[in-house]
Design a protein around this motif. Structure first.
Motif, PDB file in Angstrom:
ATOM      1  N   PRO A  40      -1.890   0.961  -1.907  1.00  0.00           N
ATOM      2  CA  PRO A  40      -0.965   0.639  -0.807  1.00  0.00           C
ATOM      3  C   PRO A  40      -1.356   1.297   0.511  1.00  0.00           C
ATOM      4  O   PRO A  40      -1.203   0.691   1.582  1.00  0.00           O
ATOM      5  N   TYR A  43      -4.239  -0.684   1.955  1.00  0.00           N
ATOM      6  CA  TYR A  43      -3.719  -1.971   2.443  1.00  0.00           C
ATOM      7  C   TYR A  43      -3.022  -1.806   3.798  1.00  0.00           C
ATOM      8  O   TYR A  43      -3.240  -2.587   4.728  1.00  0.00           O
ATOM      9  N   ASN A  44      -2.178  -0.785   3.936  1.00  0.00           N
ATOM     10  CA  ASN A  44      -1.442  -0.592   5.190  1.00  0.00           C
ATOM     11  C   ASN A  44      -2.356  -0.195   6.338  1.00  0.00           C
ATOM     12  O   ASN A  44      -2.102  -0.553   7.493  1.00  0.00           O
ATOM     13  N   ILE A  78       0.404  -3.419  -4.436  1.00  0.00           N
ATOM     14  CA  ILE A  78       0.851  -3.561  -3.051  1.00  0.00           C
ATOM     15  C   ILE A  78       2.255  -4.160  -2.999  1.00  0.00           C
ATOM     16  O   ILE A  78       3.135  -3.678  -2.279  1.00  0.00           O
ATOM     17  N   SER A  82       4.003  -0.826  -1.758  1.00  0.00           N
ATOM     18  CA  SER A  82       3.700  -0.715  -0.326  1.00  0.00           C
ATOM     19  C   SER A  82       4.981  -0.645   0.501  1.00  0.00           C
ATOM     20  O   SER A  82       5.994  -1.260   0.155  1.00  0.00           O
ATOM     21  N   ARG A  83       4.937   0.084   1.610  1.00  0.00           N
ATOM     22  CA  ARG A  83       6.088   0.146   2.517  1.00  0.00           C
ATOM     23  C   ARG A  83       6.264  -1.164   3.273  1.00  0.00           C
ATOM     24  O   ARG A  83       7.289  -1.381   3.901  1.00  0.00           O
ATOM     25  N   TRP A  91      -4.481  -9.444   2.819  1.00  0.00           N
ATOM     26  CA  TRP A  91      -5.049  -9.280   1.485  1.00  0.00           C
ATOM     27  C   TRP A  91      -6.235 -10.211   1.269  1.00  0.00           C
ATOM     28  O   TRP A  91      -7.195  -9.869   0.580  1.00  0.00           O
ATOM     29  N   GLU A 444      -1.750   7.446   3.842  1.00  0.00           N
ATOM     30  CA  GLU A 444      -2.407   6.648   4.876  1.00  0.00           C
ATOM     31  C   GLU A 444      -3.094   7.565   5.884  1.00  0.00           C
ATOM     32  O   GLU A 444      -4.262   7.360   6.235  1.00  0.00           O
TER      33      GLU A 444
END
Length: 513
Positions: A40, A43-44, A78, A82-83, A91, A444
């Protein structure tokens, strides 16, 4: 606003400080941390356009997983953790660059094959790639992974260049001083210190970073941050959950190893350190090491030792009855493992002489909260003293690290009316209220900093050794005692009476955040 504009990664742009083309290799890619936090986080970063144009992710683990299945697992992680909601556009850009390799952590051939895979990626992209190795495995395989990164030549890729190989290593970083020193020796045989990033996710939390801003960017706090104005400091890292399914791990760990030696001690170092000469990593970490060296050895014997330890017993959490630690599955009937630990520390330097620092951490406590509370001395004189009938509280500045990130300040104010009456009031600043609730996760920030080689929020080797140097004598003392002296506390409470005694001698009491 068009979807393309909202997702700069779709254009292959980076808004950050110049992260080079990078391949991240996650060892332990099928594990819980990878699913909940690492994928995650990556991804962010992609969502925010903070990944380099040429970015690749390789999962490495012992379990054979086809690439397509690993991508599906990553996509599910995710969606669940994820947030942000999964953006199919983002993606779609990341997925083809996400692959998986299986191999043994003690198998040099698997690492040679990994090196070939990275070389093939470089041929495909037409440029050199920085390699960031993330060791997210049980600690018993740290050493073989590090050894094979060296033997395969992966650790020395582009050594001395801005895009040299780097390694992130998760806690626990050793079990005591001797094992931490041994692990440091393993690391520094293969990597230079500036390639090593020992991670403590607490340092990536917004409020922890804000502590430095509050201390050094506000003239109302900086001059009074010393023994002349501060009475004492309390640092609490409390969890409402018990050991749950992790009893096997926790029996080998305990609260001191699991939370205090790392997270809580880091919070103390940032609270108490001297102003660094600059914001660069070495200046910051130099000051943290200095203040850790100034902490006096713990008093272990006598009627008033500097510690308390306990195990949670039966109790009630969120209205539901829960059973004690000794009744948890996989816990030994005569276990000497503490689920709560508290320390009273003294810092022998000019700034903090005579100011006690109280640290505590425990499971199955009244609520989940992490905070640093700075309690100031009462003003001189008795104009509004208790003897005159006024209700007063000590001014307290509290940094709420989790779950509700923010800052509060307790003041005394006059109650409206014809008579002069006082009442403590609280001024609150909440991150979610001011800046919105969707702030970046700690991982992150930390993954991003590691990609650009910024070690400011990571722990240096001598720093972790000094922390273990303080805690190891206490661990050895408890090992000799077994269950002797082990206190208990009701689940859903704020801890044992022995912890209250730590403060009572100085006329202090624990906060109940």
């Amino acid at each position: 606003m068009a979807e393309e504009t909202r997702h700069p990664f779709l254009h292959g742009l980076s808004k950050h400080r110049g992260s080079p083309p990078t391949v991240i290799v996650i060892f332990g890619a099928s594990g819980d941390l990878t699913a909940r936090k690492l994928i995650p986080a990556i991804y962010n970063l992609g969502f925010d356009g903070l990944l380099p144009t040429d970015f690749h992710l390789i999962g490495f683990g012992r379990k054979p997983i086809p690439n397509a299945k690993f991508r599906k697992i990553a996509e599910g992680a995710i969606e669940e953790f994820s947030r942000r909601k999964l953006s199919k556009e983002v993606w779609a850009r990341l997925a083809p660059r996400t692959t998986y390799m299986d191999g043994g952590y003690d198998d040099k051939k698997a690492f040679v094959e990994l090196a070939k895979t990275i070389k093939e990626l470089e041929k495909k992209t037409g440029q050199e790639l920085q390699t960031l190795f993330y060791i997210s495995t049980p600690p018993n395989v740290f050493a073989p992974i590090i050894k094979n990164l060296g033997a395969s030549g992966l650790a020395s890729r582009y050594l001395g260049k801005p895009h040299q190989s780097r390694v992130i290593i998760e806690k626990p970083f050793g079990r005591d001083l001797a094992t931490a020193q041994a692990l440091n020796k393993e690391l520094t045989t293969v990597f230079a210190e500036d390639q090593v990033f020992r991670i403590d996710h607490y340092l990536g939390k917004e409020t922890v970073q804000d502590l430095l801003v509050q201390r050094f960017a506000n003239s109302i706090f900086e001059p009074i941050w010393n023994r002349n104005f501060i009475d004492h400091v309390q640092i609490t890292v409390a969890e409402q959950v018990g050991v749950e399914s992790r009893a096997g791990y926790y029996e080998q760990s305990g609260a001191l190893r699991d939370m205090i030696q790392n997270h809580t001690m880091q919070l103390l170092a940032l609270t108490a350190m001297e102003p660094p000469v600059s914001m660069d990593a070495e200046s910051m970490r130099d000051e943290k090491v200095k203040v850790l060296k100034a902490i006096q050895p713990l008093k272990l014997d006598g009627p008033d030792p500097d510690f308390a330890r306990a195990q949670y017993g039966d109790g009630v959490i969120d209205g539901k009855p829960v059973h004690g630690y000794l009744n948890e599955k996989d816990v030994a009937p005569q276990s000497g493992t503490e689920t709560f630990a508290a320390l009273r520390l003294s810092i022998n330097n000019w700034r903090w002489q005579g100011v006690p620092f109280y640290l505590r951490s425990g499971k199955h406590m009244a609520r989940r909260v992490s905070e640093i509370a700075i309690r100031f001395k009462q003003p001189p004189g008795n104009l509004f003293g208790a003897s005159s009938g006024f209700q007063l509280a000590s001014n307290t500045l509290a940094f709420q690290i989790q779950p509700d990130e923010g800052l509060s300040l307790i003041l005394n104010a006059k109650i409206p009316g014809l008579e002069t009456r006082t009442q403590p009031v609280k001024m609150n600043f909440k991150y979610a209220t001011t800046f919105g609730s969707n702030t970046p996760e700690a991982y992150e920030r930390l993954v991003l900093d590691a990609m650009i080689g910024d070690g400011t929020l990571f722990i240096r080797g001598d720093e972790t050794e000094r922390s273990w140097q303080l805690c190891t004598p206490l661990l050895e003392h408890w090992a000799k005692q077994g269950r002797e002296g082990m206190d208990t506390y009701a689940s859903g409470s704020w801890g044992p009476k022995a912890a209250d005694k730590l403060l009572a001698g100085n006329g202090h009491t624990w906060r109940e955040p």
